[in-house]
Design a protein around this motif. Structure first.
Motif, PDB file in Angstrom:
ATOM      1  N   LEU A   5       0.856  -1.185   0.000  1.00 43.58           N
ATOM      2  CA  LEU A   5       0.000   0.000   0.000  1.00 43.58           C
ATOM      3  C   LEU A   5       0.886   1.227   0.000  1.00 43.58           C
ATOM      4  O   LEU A   5       1.597   1.497   0.971  1.00 43.58           O
ATOM      5  N   PHE A   6       0.884   1.947  -1.111  1.00 46.67           N
ATOM      6  CA  PHE A   6       1.653   3.185  -1.240  1.00 46.67           C
ATOM      7  C   PHE A   6       0.688   4.338  -0.972  1.00 46.67           C
ATOM      8  O   PHE A   6      -0.328   4.483  -1.660  1.00 46.67           O
ATOM      9  N   ALA A  21      -4.650  11.054  -7.382  1.00 46.74           N
ATOM     10  CA  ALA A  21      -4.980  10.032  -6.393  1.00 46.74           C
ATOM     11  C   ALA A  21      -4.067  10.201  -5.182  1.00 46.74           C
ATOM     12  O   ALA A  21      -3.055  10.915  -5.230  1.00 46.74           O
ATOM     13  N   GLU A  22      -4.436   9.543  -4.091  1.00 46.81           N
ATOM     14  CA  GLU A  22      -3.676   9.666  -2.842  1.00 46.81           C
ATOM     15  C   GLU A  22      -2.972   8.378  -2.447  1.00 46.81           C
ATOM     16  O   GLU A  22      -1.994   8.409  -1.693  1.00 46.81           O
ATOM     17  N   ALA A  23      -3.475   7.249  -2.938  1.00 45.55           N
ATOM     18  CA  ALA A  23      -2.919   5.964  -2.523  1.00 45.55           C
ATOM     19  C   ALA A  23      -3.061   4.954  -3.653  1.00 45.55           C
ATOM     20  O   ALA A  23      -3.914   5.081  -4.544  1.00 45.55           O
ATOM     21  N   LEU A  24      -2.210   3.934  -3.589  1.00 42.65           N
ATOM     22  CA  LEU A  24      -2.175   2.901  -4.618  1.00 42.65           C
ATOM     23  C   LEU A  24      -1.907   1.567  -3.930  1.00 42.65           C
ATOM     24  O   LEU A  24      -0.975   1.453  -3.118  1.00 42.65           O
ATOM     25  N   LEU A  25      -2.703   0.564  -4.254  1.00 38.28           N
ATOM     26  CA  LEU A  25      -2.520  -0.771  -3.684  1.00 38.28           C
ATOM     27  C   LEU A  25      -2.067  -1.707  -4.789  1.00 38.28           C
ATOM     28  O   LEU A  25      -2.702  -1.788  -5.857  1.00 38.28           O
ATOM     29  N   ASP A  52       5.153   4.823   2.926  1.00 37.37           N
ATOM     30  CA  ASP A  52       4.805   6.240   2.986  1.00 37.37           C
ATOM     31  C   ASP A  52       5.678   6.991   1.985  1.00 37.37           C
ATOM     32  O   ASP A  52       6.908   6.987   2.084  1.00 37.37           O
ATOM     33  N   LEU A  53       5.036   7.628   1.018  1.00 43.30           N
ATOM     34  CA  LEU A  53       5.772   8.348  -0.026  1.00 43.30           C
ATOM     35  C   LEU A  53       6.024   9.811   0.322  1.00 43.30           C
ATOM     36  O   LEU A  53       6.473  10.596  -0.516  1.00 43.30           O
ATOM     37  N   GLY A 521       5.760  -2.987  -8.188  1.00 39.15           N
ATOM     38  CA  GLY A 521       5.368  -2.874  -6.789  1.00 39.15           C
ATOM     39  C   GLY A 521       6.513  -2.968  -5.807  1.00 39.15           C
ATOM     40  O   GLY A 521       6.289  -2.937  -4.583  1.00 39.15           O
ATOM     41  N   GLU A 522       7.743  -3.039  -6.297  1.00 41.02           N
ATOM     42  CA  GLU A 522       8.918  -3.128  -5.430  1.00 41.02           C
ATOM     43  C   GLU A 522       9.753  -1.858  -5.565  1.00 41.02           C
ATOM     44  O   GLU A 522       9.985  -1.387  -6.692  1.00 41.02           O
TER      45      GLU A 522
END
Length: 527
Positions: A5-6, A21-25, A52-53, A521-522
């Protein structure tokens, strides 16, 4: 692979959504949810790792649609003449470099550009002979379309006054007919045996290191234009689990028949490594004065450049590749070269559409206005390198003065409906995508010149430049269903920048730093 979860970011999806957007799964390297933080966070299951970005701006991962990664990796630590401003400075640098090498070891790198010297004289073998008489010296120009060789190297390659110019090349000669040491386009090929090549094992390690440099500037994918040794090296990195960015690998023209016999086709592979197009050459380069033009260069009566692959042969190769399910990417810089390549593609347009092939013209720098709409009409992708424009301003203004051409026409091509893809052509230019974005948006060089941009009507917006370097490149590889934008079902490839490109001044775009690069995703790089 655990889900990720970013969150805490301003995510510019480049899908047309106005609100970031605020988050990305991401699950198994693929985006399964993207949007507002509470809603996306609620979908995260047990064991999800949170990243946490830091409130940074996120954009889709950059994909370089035209890069020579093996050359880029190989030139590190080698002789580099980019900064010299005269023949004497170049010779001093060569002498100094040679002094640090074991006796007899050749010098095969250079990236010289006599167009930028205070006195833009063409060098010759005699000046190299004076400082390096007993070892081969073969120095490619910055564009790679000309080499400057000493007498030792010419003798080793068997190039003499009696050697005829090959098809698509020129051995420059003095008044007596003797080779001067300058060889253009296909005339360079005999020197390949003198230079040699690194082993695949060495190239594997060089590319393993180079991919870290590319990740650090935000590249999550590359369309590599180098040879079969680079293909073998990337396949070994993939097999051993060491490949950390995505590779779309071109086929050299000389290997087309073998590739067809092996059963290769464009798009063959997986999400990490795919077979790309065959790479052909219609002409040379502006810097080497070998781009194929409709009119002679200013001040060079009779020189319209070099047709590297004669048109009849080009047509044969294009059709052969398309019949085998292989897309074609043809290098064309001059207006005549672009015209001929478009003609060749027009002959196979129905075959190509039926096979789902997306052909490309690499560089497409100087185009006749009546040819420009043909890119969209034929479905041909202009694969462009914006920093070529800002590097070539003085040269193009001089050599092409007074003629009405569409020069580095990103705006006009995009407006015509063509799918524009951006890249760097590194090591000719820096592989840093933000350099390309800056050049595309401002049409100014690193020094901010000319103020307001060269031929500024061809500037594009920040959103268009970012998209061309991600979605455009993905489209060129027929990968737009997986890469290039951030949406559910796409690969979780993205970059967090230290400042938001939509909020900084255009002049600041060039210096934006990458804070984090994520592929599949890494986190692959973090500053």
């Amino acid at each position: 692979m655990p889900s990720k979860l970013f969150r805490n970011a301003r995510i510019h999806t480049l899908t047309g959504e106005k609100k970031p957007a605020e988050a990305l799964l991401a699950v198994d390297g693929e985006i399964v949810a993207i949007g507002e933080d509470p809603e996306v966070g609620a979908l995260a299951g047990p064991g999800t790792i949170e990243v946490d970005l830091g409130g940074l701006a996120v954009v889709p991962g950059f994909i370089d649609a035209h890069i020579h990664t093996a050359l880029l990796a190989g030139e590190r630590g080698q002789l580099d003449l980019r900064g010299v401003r005269s023949l004497d400075e170049a010779l001093a640098a060569i002498r100094s470099h040679a002094a640090g090498l074991p006796g007899g070891r050749g010098i095969f790198w250079g990236s010289w550009d006599s167009n930028t010297w205070a006195v833009p004289v063409q060098p010759d073998r005699h000046s190299l002979d004076r400082i390096c008489p007993d070892r081969p010296v073969v120095l490619p120009s910055i564009d790679g379309h000309t080499v400057w060789a000493n007498s030792f190297a010419l003798a080793a390659a068997g190039i003499t006054a009696a050697t005829p110019d090959p098809v698509g090349g020129e051995i420059v000669r003095d008044a007596r007919g003797e080779p001067t040491g300058i060889l253009r386009e296909e005339a360079q090929r005999p020197l390949d045996a003198v230079i040699g090549a690194p082993s695949v094992a060495d190239l594997v390690e060089q590319l393993a290191v180079e991919q870290e440099h590319l990740l650090a500037v935000g590249l999550t994918g590359v369309h590599d234009i180098d040879g079969e040794d680079a293909r073998a090296a990337y396949l070994e990195l993939h097999r051993s689990g060491r490949l950390r960015l995505r590779v779309h690998k071109a086929i050299p023209a000389v290997h087309l028949d073998a590739a067809i016999a092996e059963g290769r086709y464009t798009g063959q592979g997986d999400d990490w490594f795919q077979t790309g197009p065959v790479k052909l050459f219609s002409d040379g380069a502006l810097g080497s004065h070998t781009s194929h033009m409709g009119e002679a260069f200013v001040g060079e009566s009779g020189n319209r450049g070099i047709e590297v692959i004669p048109y009849a042969r080009l047509r044969e190769l294009v059709r052969t590749a398309a019949r085998a399910g292989i897309a074609v990417a043809t290098h064309a810089i001059g207006d005549e070269a672009n015209h001929l390549v478009l003609n060749a593609y027009a002959e196979i347009v129905e075959l190509s559409r039926a096979a789902g092939l997306r052909h490309r013209i690499e560089h497409a720098q100087h185009i006749r206005w009546d040819d420009l709409p043909r890119f969209a009409e034929l479905g041909v992708i202009p694969s462009l390198q914006p920093t070529h424009c800002t590097s070539d301003i003085a040269l193009a203004s001089t050599l092409l003065a007074g003629r009405d051409l569409a020069n580095y026409a990103w705006r006009a091509l995009a407006d015509s409906g063509a799918h524009v893809a951006f890249g760097s052509d590194a090591p000719v230019e820096s592989p840093n995508p933000m350099h390309a974005v800056h050049a595309a948006v401002t049409r100014e060089n690193a020094a901010g010149e000319p103020a307001g941009g060269w031929e500024p009507e061809q500037r594009v917006t920040v959103a268009e430049a970012l998209a061309a370097h991600s979605a455009g490149s993905a489209y060129a590889a027929h990968r737009d269903h997986r890469q290039g934008t951030l949406a559910v079902g796409r690969l979780a490839d993205f970059v967090a920048l230290e400042r938001d490109p939509f909020e900084v001044e255009p002049t600041e775009l060039r210096d934006l730093q990458v804070a984090t690069t994520v592929v599949g995703g890494e986190v692959r790089f973090q500053r």
